[in-house]
Design an enzyme around this catalytic site. Structure first.
Site, PDB file in Angstrom:
ATOM      1  N   GLU A  87      -6.361  -9.477   0.664  1.00 38.44           N
ATOM      2  CA  GLU A  87      -6.028 -10.607   1.540  1.00 38.44           C
ATOM      3  C   GLU A  87      -7.177 -11.005   2.457  1.00 38.44           C
ATOM      4  OE1 GLU A  87      -5.502  -7.564   2.348  1.00 38.44           O
ATOM      5  OE2 GLU A  87      -6.295  -7.580   4.391  1.00 38.44           O
ATOM      6  N   ARG A 119     -10.342 -11.522   1.909  1.00 30.67           N
ATOM      7  CA  ARG A 119     -11.151 -12.612   1.345  1.00 30.67           C
ATOM      8  C   ARG A 119     -10.394 -13.932   1.376  1.00 30.67           C
ATOM      9  NH1 ARG A 119     -11.598  -9.205  -4.124  1.00 30.67           N
ATOM     10  NH2 ARG A 119     -11.253  -7.550  -2.597  1.00 30.67           N
ATOM     11  N   LYS A 161       0.849  -1.197   0.000  1.00 33.10           N
ATOM     12  CA  LYS A 161       0.000   0.000   0.000  1.00 33.10           C
ATOM     13  C   LYS A 161       0.880   1.241   0.000  1.00 33.10           C
ATOM     14  CE  LYS A 161      -3.957  -1.822   2.605  1.00 33.10           C
ATOM     15  NZ  LYS A 161      -4.997  -1.593   1.586  1.00 33.10           N
ATOM     16  N   ASP A 186      -7.510  -3.188  10.601  1.00 36.09           N
ATOM     17  CA  ASP A 186      -8.011  -4.210   9.685  1.00 36.09           C
ATOM     18  C   ASP A 186      -8.423  -5.486  10.427  1.00 36.09           C
ATOM     19  OD1 ASP A 186      -8.766  -4.633   7.090  1.00 36.09           O
ATOM     20  OD2 ASP A 186      -6.829  -5.436   6.437  1.00 36.09           O
ATOM     21  N   ASP A 245      -2.900  -7.512  -1.766  1.00 34.18           N
ATOM     22  CA  ASP A 245      -3.619  -6.608  -0.867  1.00 34.18           C
ATOM     23  C   ASP A 245      -5.103  -6.990  -0.753  1.00 34.18           C
ATOM     24  OD1 ASP A 245      -3.981  -4.530   0.858  1.00 34.18           O
ATOM     25  OD2 ASP A 245      -3.984  -2.958  -0.692  1.00 34.18           O
TER      26      ASP A 245
HETATM   27  N1  BES Z   1      -8.181  -3.796   4.423  1.00 35.47           N
HETATM   28  C1  BES Z   1      -8.328  -3.379   3.082  1.00 35.47           C
HETATM   29  C2  BES Z   1      -9.646  -2.637   2.835  1.00 35.47           C
HETATM   30  C3  BES Z   1      -9.721  -1.271   3.418  1.00 35.47           C
HETATM   31  C4  BES Z   1      -9.216  -0.186   2.727  1.00 35.47           C
HETATM   32  C5  BES Z   1     -10.312  -1.086   4.630  1.00 35.47           C
HETATM   33  C6  BES Z   1      -9.316   1.076   3.271  1.00 35.47           C
HETATM   34  C7  BES Z   1     -10.402   0.160   5.157  1.00 35.47           C
HETATM   35  C8  BES Z   1      -9.909   1.242   4.476  1.00 35.47           C
HETATM   36  C9  BES Z   1      -8.314  -4.584   2.159  1.00 35.47           C
HETATM   37  O1  BES Z   1      -7.517  -5.628   2.556  1.00 35.47           O
HETATM   38  C10 BES Z   1      -7.765  -4.082   0.861  1.00 35.47           C
HETATM   39  O2  BES Z   1      -6.642  -3.700   0.834  1.00 35.47           O
HETATM   40  N2  BES Z   1      -8.598  -4.082  -0.169  1.00 35.47           N
HETATM   41  C11 BES Z   1      -8.213  -3.614  -1.428  1.00 35.47           C
HETATM   42  C12 BES Z   1      -8.760  -4.568  -2.448  1.00 35.47           C
HETATM   43  C13 BES Z   1      -8.201  -4.369  -3.822  1.00 35.47           C
HETATM   44  C14 BES Z   1      -6.740  -4.738  -3.850  1.00 35.47           C
HETATM   45  C15 BES Z   1      -8.982  -5.237  -4.772  1.00 35.47           C
HETATM   46  C16 BES Z   1      -8.797  -2.226  -1.610  1.00 35.47           C
HETATM   47  O3  BES Z   1      -9.892  -1.966  -1.116  1.00 35.47           O
HETATM   48  O4  BES Z   1      -8.131  -1.393  -2.197  1.00 35.47           O
HETATM   49 ZN    ZN Z   2      -7.186  -5.789   4.542  1.00 32.56          ZN
HETATM   50 MN    MN Z   3      -5.513  -5.392   1.916  1.00 30.80          MN
END
Ligand code: BES
Ligand code: ZN
Ligand code: MN
Length: 505
Positions: free
Chosen positions: A352, A354, A280, A291, A350
């Site tokens: 992860e 799921r 990230k 998270d 990222d």
């Molecule tokens: N934990 C994040 C989702 C998230 C993002 C929660 C911002 C709270 C605030 C999750 O693991 C993630 O990184 N999701 C990605 C998915 C993408 C790579 C398909 C996302 O939301 O960008």
């Molecule tokens: Zn996450």
């Molecule tokens: Mn993630």
């Protein structure tokens, strides 16, 4: 804060009550609810409204010292809006105002005498739970990690809710429920706010074990070896880059009949999400300590229902680990085999959440659940779609799932912790096609929260299932940065309602 109920009637009049403060409601139209009338013998309350010292608008307040109309040292007038019936929103604003004023009042004890039975579509119990939660939310501080603690706030320490004899039992039970719910939310907030170097998978597992000891919840923690034996290849792939050992927590609160199928909660417990190799961006990455708020809300809900001694069988399952980059971390392009046997192409490390949830969702098949609800800070896309107001609710679209969705939505409304339903359809499933494995772990930019839910859906065919994406509701960014304790109120209310339905059978 100590909460109780007190019965008042014509013999035991509220005007004669000894207290540091009595809070009563007033309306914009000048009409007074019963308790305010009782304190208005000398016309002080009417005069305050007439003069414009208080408008009666929802949440407005006026503090009167040494009132002539009451034995109590102070009267706090609180606006409830136009007139009865009071909307639940207006009642909530009044409850929040009272909580704020009480926390810095020069009085140690107080009576709250609002028209608890005058709220549209809500009962006395709802009103009292709402007031307890408002008071506790106002008092919540997280300074565990500060070397100098904020001094404990002064103000009112003891609150009694004034009720009629007819409402006394329901009110007393509601106080207990409100306190249990607040305790659960505090646990969830604390876990969310703790830093990731302390609140790691082992810490979550120890928290579950401690809850188990305190409340007689059955707790089992599986470690890496056991997860390997279960063939949780998807979950384990997320832990590859981390030096912290993964944990898989199973909690059982069996308060219902032995034969009754359990309601299962599954919480995402990523104690830090760096994104892994799909790293990230740096700015705001600290927030990815939250998270694990799905896991924290399952723990908080268990604390609440255990304290309530809820008569329902509930099982909580928490897959928990860190998502870190390293030479051993899972790469984009890796293909992993989930516990269900389905192979997954990890196109983005990222995505992860799921990957850990799908194995937990397969694991819970063994409980033959009445329903499974997973709770996860799953996607940034859910924040884009719904902001910070509603959690995203996803289920299949058939009668059984519509009924489950309705239960969750209505629990959310009751608890002031709302969710909004989103679609799951085959057309979205197509975005998850992989050229090399059974399924890909991402579906591209469009409808990111829906494709994430569609991914989970593939692992939930054997039972009735709902998914709550709490990415937008579990915490606040900005100046008020911190965990909110959501969706513990929704989940707890949902379970209370299911227990009621089960006992009515
Ligand atoms: N934990 C994040 C989702 C998230 C993002 C929660 C911002 C709270 C605030 C999750 O693991 C993630 O990184 N999701 C990605 C998915 C993408 C790579 C398909 C996302 O939301 O960008
Ligand atoms: Zn996450
Ligand atoms: Mn993630």
């Amino acid at each position: 804060m100590d909460f109780s109920t007190k019965t008042f009637d014509s013999k035991n009049a509220i005007a004669q009550a000894k207290a540091g403060c009595i809070a009563v409601g007033v309306f914009e139209n000048g009409k007074l609810p019963q308790a305010a009338q009782a304190l208005d013998r000398k016309g002080e309350v009417t005069a305050a409204l007439k003069s414009g010292d208080i408008s009666g608008k929802p949440g407005t307040t006026l503090l009167m010292r040494d009132p002539d109309g009451a034995v109590a040292e102070r009267i706090l007038l609180v606006g409830l809006g136009k007139e009865e019936p009071i909307s639940d929103k207006n009642y909530s604003s009044a409850a929040q105002s009272i909580a704020r004023i009480f926390s810095s009042l020069g009085a140690g004890d107080a009576i709250v005498a609002l028209p608890f039975d005058g709220i549209a579509n809500r009962d006395v119990a709802w009103a009292i739970r709402n007031s307890v939660l408002a008071a506790r939310d106002n008092l919540y501080r997280f300074d565990d990690m500060k070397s100098t603690k904020e001094p404990a706030p002064g103000g009112v320490r003891k609150v009694a809710f004034a009720v009629s004899a007819a409402d006394a039992n329901a009110a007393k039970a509601a106080v207990g429920e409100g306190v249990a719910l607040a305790n659960g939310m505090d646990l969830t907030k604390n876990l969310g706010n703790l830093p990731p170097n302390i609140c790691n998978p082992t810490y979550l597992a120890n928290t579950a074990k401690k809850l188990g000891k305190e409340y007689g919840i059955g707790v089992e923690v599986l470690d890496r070896k056991q997860l390997q034996a279960l063939k949780m290849g998807s979950f384990l792939s997320v832990t590859n880059g981390s030096d912290e050992p993964p944990k898989f927590i199973v909690m059982k609160h069996m308060g219902g009949k032995a034969k009754d199928a359990p309601t299962v909660l599954v919480g995402k417990g990523i104690t830090f999400d760096s994104g892994g190799i799909s790293l990230k961006p740096g700015s705001g990455m600290d927030e990815m300590k939250y998270d694990m708020c799905g896991a924290a809300s399952v723990l908080g809900t268990f604390r609440a229902i255990a304290e309530m001694k809820l008569k329902l069988n509930v099982i909580g399952v928490i897959p928990t680990c860190e998502n870190m980059p390293s030479g051993r971390a899972t790469r984009p392009g890796d293909i992993v085999t989930s516990m269900s046997g389905q192979t997954i192409e990890v196109l983005n490390t990222d995505a992860e959440g799921r990957l850990i949830l799908c194995d937990a969702l397969t694991y819970v098949e063994r409980f033959k659940p009445a329903a499974v609800v997973d709770v996860a800070t799953l996607t940034g896309a859910c924040i884009t779609a719904l902001g910070h107001h509603n959690s995203g609710l996803f289920t299949r679209h058939d009668d059984a799932h519509d009924a489950l969705a309705e239960q969750l939505l209505s629990a959310g409304k009751t608890a002031n912790d709302t969710a909004w339903r989103m679609p799951i359809e085959d057309s979205y499933q197509e975005q998850l096609k992989s050229n090399f494995a059974d399924v890909a772990n991402i579906g591209g930019p469009p409808a990111g929260s829906i494709t994430a839910a569609c991914f989970l859906e593939r692992f939930t065919k054997k039972y009735t299932w709902a998914h709550l994406d709490i990415a937008g509701t579990a915490w606040k960014s900005g100046a008020a940065k911190g965990a909110t304790g959501r969706p513990v109120p929704l989940l707890t209310t949902f379970l209370i309602n299911r227990a009621q339905a089960a006992s009515a059978k």
